[in-house]
Design a protein around this motif. Structure first.
Motif, PDB file in Angstrom:
ATOM      1  N   THR A   8       0.817  -1.212   0.000  1.00 55.70           N
ATOM      2  CA  THR A   8       0.000   0.000   0.000  1.00 55.70           C
ATOM      3  C   THR A   8       0.853   1.264   0.000  1.00 55.70           C
ATOM      4  OG1 THR A   8      -0.102   0.145   2.406  1.00 55.70           O
ATOM      5  CG2 THR A   8      -1.766  -1.232   1.313  1.00 55.70           C
ATOM      6  N   ASN A   9       0.201   2.371  -0.347  1.00 58.41           N
ATOM      7  CA  ASN A   9       0.885   3.667  -0.273  1.00 58.41           C
ATOM      8  C   ASN A   9       1.363   3.947   1.149  1.00 58.41           C
ATOM      9  OD1 ASN A   9       0.211   3.913  -2.939  1.00 58.41           O
ATOM     10  ND2 ASN A   9      -1.299   5.554  -2.652  1.00 58.41           N
ATOM     11  N   GLU A  10       0.534   3.594   2.131  1.00 61.26           N
ATOM     12  CA  GLU A  10       0.905   3.815   3.530  1.00 61.26           C
ATOM     13  C   GLU A  10       2.139   2.997   3.901  1.00 61.26           C
ATOM     14  OE1 GLU A  10      -1.039   3.560   8.035  1.00 61.26           O
ATOM     15  OE2 GLU A  10      -1.979   2.484   6.374  1.00 61.26           O
ATOM     16  N   GLU A  14       4.438   1.951   1.831  1.00 57.89           N
ATOM     17  CA  GLU A  14       5.574   2.528   1.106  1.00 57.89           C
ATOM     18  C   GLU A  14       6.142   3.741   1.846  1.00 57.89           C
ATOM     19  OE1 GLU A  14       7.785   1.149  -1.058  1.00 57.89           O
ATOM     20  OE2 GLU A  14       6.185   0.885  -2.531  1.00 57.89           O
ATOM     21  N   GLU A  15       5.247   4.565   2.349  1.00 59.79           N
ATOM     22  CA  GLU A  15       5.677   5.746   3.105  1.00 59.79           C
ATOM     23  C   GLU A  15       6.330   5.348   4.424  1.00 59.79           C
ATOM     24  OE1 GLU A  15       2.060   7.900   3.386  1.00 59.79           O
ATOM     25  OE2 GLU A  15       2.040   8.459   1.259  1.00 59.79           O
ATOM     26  N   GLU A  27       8.671   5.959  -0.776  1.00 62.58           N
ATOM     27  CA  GLU A  27       7.655   6.543  -1.655  1.00 62.58           C
ATOM     28  C   GLU A  27       8.245   7.448  -2.731  1.00 62.58           C
ATOM     29  OE1 GLU A  27       7.994   9.574   1.687  1.00 62.58           O
ATOM     30  OE2 GLU A  27       8.194   7.399   1.421  1.00 62.58           O
ATOM     31  N   LEU A  60       3.655   4.901  -7.246  1.00 63.52           N
ATOM     32  CA  LEU A  60       3.016   4.233  -6.121  1.00 63.52           C
ATOM     33  C   LEU A  60       2.095   3.147  -6.664  1.00 63.52           C
ATOM     34  CD1 LEU A  60       2.230   7.264  -3.785  1.00 63.52           C
ATOM     35  CD2 LEU A  60       4.004   5.518  -3.477  1.00 63.52           C
ATOM     36  N   GLN A  94      -0.215   1.090  -5.371  1.00 65.54           N
ATOM     37  CA  GLN A  94      -1.650   1.145  -5.071  1.00 65.54           C
ATOM     38  C   GLN A  94      -2.350   2.157  -5.961  1.00 65.54           C
ATOM     39  OE1 GLN A  94      -2.686   2.069  -0.955  1.00 65.54           O
ATOM     40  NE2 GLN A  94      -4.658   2.911  -1.572  1.00 65.54           N
ATOM     41  N   THR A  95      -1.772   3.329  -6.095  1.00 63.88           N
ATOM     42  CA  THR A  95      -2.379   4.374  -6.923  1.00 63.88           C
ATOM     43  C   THR A  95      -2.487   3.937  -8.368  1.00 63.88           C
ATOM     44  OG1 THR A  95      -1.540   6.123  -5.474  1.00 63.88           O
ATOM     45  CG2 THR A  95      -2.117   6.756  -7.721  1.00 63.88           C
ATOM     46  N   ARG A 112      -1.369  -1.855   7.874  1.00 61.31           N
ATOM     47  CA  ARG A 112      -0.036  -2.012   7.285  1.00 61.31           C
ATOM     48  C   ARG A 112       0.712  -3.211   7.861  1.00 61.31           C
ATOM     49  NH1 ARG A 112       2.828   3.425   9.832  1.00 61.31           N
ATOM     50  NH2 ARG A 112       2.497   2.884  12.027  1.00 61.31           N
TER      51      ARG A 112
END
Length: 252
Positions: free
Chosen positions: A159-161, A163-164, A169, A175, A177-178, A192
Motif C-alpha cells: 500500500t501507499n501507507e 511505502e511511506e 515513496e 506508487l 496502489q495508486t 499495514r
C-alpha cells in the motif's frame, strides 16, 4: 489434463534507481508459495527479466521455509539459473506468479514479454498471482479485447501507507496502489504489514510479505477448482464461501 506447471517470475534488479539501496526478489515471497505448489504436486519453473542468478532480499534464515529451500539444491539451481521471459511459452503453464521485492517496480511493469505471458496464461483459463510489489507486473497487462487485466477486479498490493512507512515513496517510480486504482482495479487492504489476500476470479493478489503463504494457498485452491471442472467465483471468494466472512479480502 491441464498442465501442472507454474511459472514464477523474479526481479533481476539489485539496486533501486540512483538511491544506492540494495534490493532483489524477497525470499519469503518465493519460498512460501513455492512450498505450497510443490506440496500440491505442481512443477515450478523460474524466470527473470535478465535471466541467470537473481539478487535476493530479505534472506532471513530464521524463517523455517527459507532455511528449508535455501538448502535444497533443486531450488537453488532454479533461483541461480533462471530463464528469460523469451525462453518460455504461456501455453505450457497453468499459472504465473510474480514475487515481490522493490526491484520488481523497476523491471516488471514495462516488460512486454511478461505482459504477453500473463495475458496468454490468463486467457487460456490459467491463474495469475502476485504478492507485494510483484503486482507491478500486472499494471500494464492488457487482454485481447484491449482492456486491462486488473480492471474491475478486487486486488491487493503493497500500500501507499506501507511505502511511506518504509521511506521508499520517492524512490519507487510510482506508487503501486495508486497505479492499480488508475487502471480500474478495486484496491483493498489490511492494516499495514498485516496479511491480506484477495481471490478475484482467477486473479490472486497479496498485500505484503506476510501474505505470500496465503497467495500460494489461494492459487492452489483456484487451480483445484479449475481442475475439478467447477465454476470459479467471479467475485471475492470470501463473500462467496460464507455470508459471515469479512467483506474485504482473505486473511491468513
Amino acid at each position: 489434463m491441464k498442465s501442472k506447471k507454474v511459472l514464477f517470475v523474479l526481479t533481476s534488479t539489485e539496486k533501486l534507481g540512483d538511491s544506492g539501496h540494495k534490493t532483489g526478489a524477497y525470499l519469503a515471497e518465493i519460498t512460501h508459495p513455492y512450498d505450497e505448489f510443490i506440496r500440491a504436486g505442481y512443477e515450478v519453473d523460474m524466470i527473470s527479466p535478465q535471466g541467470g542468478k537473481v539478487p535476493l532480499d530479505g534472506v532471513k534464515m530464521d524463517d523455517p521455509l527459507n532455511a528449508t529451500w535455501m538448502n535444497d539444491e533443486e531450488f537453488l539451481s532454479k533461483v541461480e539459473e533462471t530463464q528469460t521471459p523469451w525462453q518460455v511459452g504461456g501455453r505450457d503453464y497453468c499459472a504465473i506468479y510474480f514475487a515481490g521485492g522493490h526491484g520488481a517496480m523497476f523491471d516488471f511493469p514495462d516488460n512486454l514479454q511478461l505482459q504477453k505471458l500473463t495475458s496468454d496464461i490468463y486467457e487460456n483459463n490459467g491463474v495469475v498471482g502476485s504478492v507485494c510489489h510483484g503486482a507491478a507486473a500486472l499494471v500494464n497487462v492488457r487482454l485481447s479485447d484491449g482492456s486491462y487485466l486488473i480492471r474491475g477486479h478486487e486486488v491487493s498490493c503493497f500500500t501507499n501507507e506501507e511505502e511511506e512507512t518504509v521511506g521508499m515513496e520517492r524512490v519507487v517510480p510510482f506508487l503501486l496502489q495508486t497505479k492499480m486504482e488508475e487502471r480500474g482495479a478495486d484496491h483493498t487492504s489490511s492494516p499495514r504489514f498485516a496479511a491480506h489476500v484477495v481471490k478475484s476470479g482467477r486473479l490472486v493478489t497479496g498485500q505484503n510479505p506476510a501474505s505470500a503463504l496465503g497467495v500460494g494457498k489461494s492459487m492452489v485452491e483456484v487451480l483445484d477448482f479449475i481442475e475439478e471442472g467447477r465454476i470459479v467465483p467471479e467475485q471475492n471468494w470470501c463473500e462467496w464461501k460464507s455470508p459471515s466472512a469479512p467483506s474485504r479480502g482473505l486473511q491468513w
